[in-house]
Design an enzyme around this catalytic site. Structure first.
Site, short mmCIF file in Angstrom:
data_model
loop_
_atom_site.label_atom_id
_atom_site.label_comp_id
_atom_site.label_asym_id
_atom_site.label_seq_id
_atom_site.Cartn_x
_atom_site.Cartn_y
_atom_site.Cartn_z
CG ASP A 48 6.12 1.10 -6.98
OD1 ASP A 48 6.46 2.18 -7.48
OD2 ASP A 48 5.67 0.99 -5.82
CG ASP A 79 9.22 5.50 -6.01
OD1 ASP A 79 8.36 6.40 -5.91
OD2 ASP A 79 8.94 4.30 -6.03
#
Length: 151
Positions: A111, A128
């Site tokens: 991330d 995401d």
């Protein structure tokens, strides 16, 4: 039906490839940024959204693979759903598979986007966003189909 699967796999590979390329940049040390609204940082998420289920550790990736396989089997059986939402489902599967791939390669999902203006949000990535966008597209298409069927 062959046309539908080709479109699905094209979108799948495109999203998977873009996501992995961006993650490669961050893992390689590129792309760091500290801004007023958001920062680009490197983080490894051992869980799912907001690090939930991180306690499942190594089992999580296999549970996620099983879920993807079950959903894919369902879509093969219910062809109309795949035909109606081909691109959105391809986006979701490509992004989800990319995040699962991270678990095998990096031990967690890579991330890098951290929103911190007005409130602090979880660190997230391109995959995401594509999963969320795919869901929004499916909901929008479903809403429009219901609205059009009433006319």
């Amino acid at each position: 039906m062959k046309e539908i699967w080709l479109k699905f796999f094209f979108v799948f590979v495109l999203i998977f490839g873009i996501d992995q390329a961006i993650k490669w940049l961050y893992v390689s040390g590129y792309g760091r940024y500290e801004g007023e609204f958001f920062s680009l940082i490197l983080a490894y998420n051992k869980g799912v959204a907001f690090s939930m289920f991180a306690f499942l550790d190594e089992y999580l990736k296999f549970i996620q693979i099983a879920l993807l396989v079950l959903v894919l089997a369902y879509l093969i059986k219910e062809r109309e759903i795949l035909q109606t939402h081909t691109m959105a489902i391809g986006m979701i599967f490509g992004a989800g598979s990319s995040n699962i791939f991270d678990r095998f390669i990096h031990g967690g999902v890579v991330d890098y986007v951290f929103w911190h203006k007005w409130f602090e949000f979880a660190v997230f990535n391109f995959a995401d966003v594509m999963i969320d966008l795919g869901i929004v597209i499916i909901l929008w298409q479903s809403f429009r189909a219901k609205k059009l069927s009433k006319i």
